[in-house]
Design a protein around this motif. Sequence first.
Motif, mmCIF file in Angstrom:
data_model
loop_
_atom_site.group_PDB
_atom_site.id
_atom_site.type_symbol
_atom_site.label_atom_id
_atom_site.label_comp_id
_atom_site.label_asym_id
_atom_site.label_seq_id
_atom_site.Cartn_x
_atom_site.Cartn_y
_atom_site.Cartn_z
ATOM 1 N N TRP A 53 0.836 -1.215 0.000
ATOM 2 C CA TRP A 53 0.000 0.000 0.000
ATOM 3 C C TRP A 53 0.869 1.263 0.000
ATOM 4 O O TRP A 53 0.606 2.206 -0.727
ATOM 5 C CB TRP A 53 -0.937 -0.007 1.213
ATOM 6 N N CYS A 54 1.917 1.261 0.829
ATOM 7 C CA CYS A 54 2.801 2.444 0.875
ATOM 8 C C CYS A 54 3.448 2.669 -0.487
ATOM 9 O O CYS A 54 3.451 3.784 -1.014
ATOM 10 C CB CYS A 54 3.903 2.277 1.926
ATOM 11 N N ASN A 55 3.983 1.581 -1.074
ATOM 12 C CA ASN A 55 4.646 1.702 -2.378
ATOM 13 C C ASN A 55 3.659 2.102 -3.470
ATOM 14 O O ASN A 55 4.010 2.810 -4.402
ATOM 15 C CB ASN A 55 5.336 0.391 -2.758
ATOM 16 N N LEU A 57 1.157 4.087 -3.229
ATOM 17 C CA LEU A 57 0.900 5.530 -3.223
ATOM 18 C C LEU A 57 2.119 6.312 -3.665
ATOM 19 O O LEU A 57 2.013 7.279 -4.401
ATOM 20 C CB LEU A 57 0.471 5.988 -1.821
ATOM 21 N N SER A 58 3.295 5.877 -3.196
ATOM 22 C CA SER A 58 4.524 6.585 -3.566
ATOM 23 C C SER A 58 5.746 5.734 -3.260
ATOM 24 O O SER A 58 6.002 5.422 -2.107
ATOM 25 C CB SER A 58 4.600 7.898 -2.774
ATOM 26 N N PRO A 59 6.506 5.359 -4.307
ATOM 27 C CA PRO A 59 7.692 4.517 -4.068
ATOM 28 C C PRO A 59 8.721 5.231 -3.181
ATOM 29 O O PRO A 59 9.469 4.594 -2.461
ATOM 30 C CB PRO A 59 8.251 4.278 -5.461
ATOM 31 N N LEU A 60 8.752 6.553 -3.239
ATOM 32 C CA LEU A 60 9.722 7.289 -2.420
ATOM 33 C C LEU A 60 9.012 7.937 -1.219
ATOM 34 O O LEU A 60 9.200 9.115 -0.916
ATOM 35 C CB LEU A 60 10.438 8.356 -3.265
ATOM 36 N N HIS A 61 8.200 7.112 -0.517
ATOM 37 C CA HIS A 61 7.394 7.638 0.595
ATOM 38 C C HIS A 61 8.253 8.061 1.791
ATOM 39 O O HIS A 61 9.395 7.635 1.937
ATOM 40 C CB HIS A 61 6.399 6.572 1.021
ATOM 41 N N ASP A 62 7.651 8.826 2.659
ATOM 42 C CA ASP A 62 8.252 9.248 3.928
ATOM 43 C C ASP A 62 8.394 8.007 4.825
ATOM 44 O O ASP A 62 7.407 7.350 5.167
ATOM 45 C CB ASP A 62 7.289 10.275 4.549
ATOM 46 N N GLU A 65 6.159 7.689 7.893
ATOM 47 C CA GLU A 65 4.766 7.296 7.664
ATOM 48 C C GLU A 65 4.686 5.818 7.283
ATOM 49 O O GLU A 65 3.737 5.127 7.659
ATOM 50 C CB GLU A 65 4.124 8.178 6.581
ATOM 51 N N TYR A 66 5.704 5.337 6.563
ATOM 52 C CA TYR A 66 5.783 3.891 6.265
ATOM 53 C C TYR A 66 5.738 3.120 7.584
ATOM 54 O O TYR A 66 4.971 2.167 7.741
ATOM 55 C CB TYR A 66 7.076 3.619 5.491
#
Length: 405
Positions: A53-55, A57-62, A65-66
């Motif tokens: 789910w984290c990836n 939304l954005s592969p370079l997530h915070d 928040e991960y």
Amino acid sequence: MARIVMKFGGTSVADLDRIRNVASRVKREVDAGNEVAVVVSAMSGVTNQLVAWCNGLSPLHDAREYDTVVATGEQVTIGLLAIALQAIGVEARSWQGWQVPIRTDNAHGKARIEAIEGAELIRRMQAGQVPVVAGFQGLGPDNRVTTLGRGGSDTSAVALAAALKADRCDIYTDVDGVYTTDPRIVAKARKLDKISYEEMLEMASLGAKVLQTRSVELAMKERVRVQVLSSFEDKPGTLIVDEDEIVEKAIVAGIAYSRDEAKVTIRRVPDRPGIAAAIFGPLAEKSIHVDMIVQDVSADGTTGLTFTVGKADLKRALASIEAAQKTIGYAELQSADNVAKISVIGVGMRSHAGVASRMFKALAEKGINIQVITTSEIKVSVLVDEAYTELAVRALHSAYELDAA
Ligand code: ADP
Ligand code: ASP
Ligand code: MG
């Protein structure tokens, strides 16, 4: 009477029946008069879903928040196991990492445990309560939830055992011990009654996922007695012990494999001092871990470098090298992620010659080409085409006479 930390992994708590099974195992130890603390993972598959789910939304997530997201899997299982224990008359309470607290450094997504305040848990265990502690989670110096990297509940359990001065740390999982290689790919793998800390450390760091590497390091340093055993069957497991506790030492204790690495090749680099530093310095600054490295010089006075990085870091590694193209002055950059690292491990290598050559011969007989080789005192690793992973592991398992009768 003993003080025990019992850890149950994802498949052991995969559904309500399995959680009930875990509760009855815990009850058995409590009924025998032991003081027990339990560490659990998320239900199997849950952490993978949370990561996806984290990836998504954005592969370079915070990374903070991960951690907020992926730490939730363990919160569910501690509550469920506490309920299951209470339902069979065992006094129990759930603890999230931050409630203990399990303090870690600030490396979100791969944090290291720095301290565990165990006094309150000890007081409660002495009063007959079973703490059910979330694995994988911690509390960072920024006061936010951290996680310890995939497979991190093993490390939570060993660290807790050290903090609580437990007599043992029992790691319950879906296999009944540590085998000479992954029993899911080699049917003839043999269960080891004992394995030394050093060999277990190499096996884990070279890909055997049965224990997280950091948990073995910690067990070795803190002198925690670790045992790996099945949560489904009553059988003796594998004890991790000091080398001198093993009477019959095999030259090779086991074989590990990893499909988590990718290969980078840089061709036609000027052969002068400072080149390796220009390549690897920027990678280190980006916390990209480099594993195997080979360099060769060709007749035209240029050199070629091949090395491996984690698959997850490949894109960032290539970007880093491309950014330094002018400083390095190479002619060609290539990469491949269809590779596997196969390793043979054993403390007996210190005193026996010929281990590596037997490995090369066995692979040659199967027509498997070796791309990169690295060695240390107690292991030899080779990089091969990923398609040959299982064939290579099986061939080596036979070549070192590890196959079960
Ligand atoms: P848990 O969810 O209990 O933490 P893991 O999946 O992390 O369990 O680890 C157990 C798995 O490790 C086994 O199912 C097995 O496939 C794998 N494994 C890899 N190498 C070995 C080995 N040498 N001995 C035992 N298991 C191994
Ligand atoms: N649930 C986490 C993971 O899947 C931690 C663990 O299982 O040890 O990686
Ligand atoms: Mg695990």
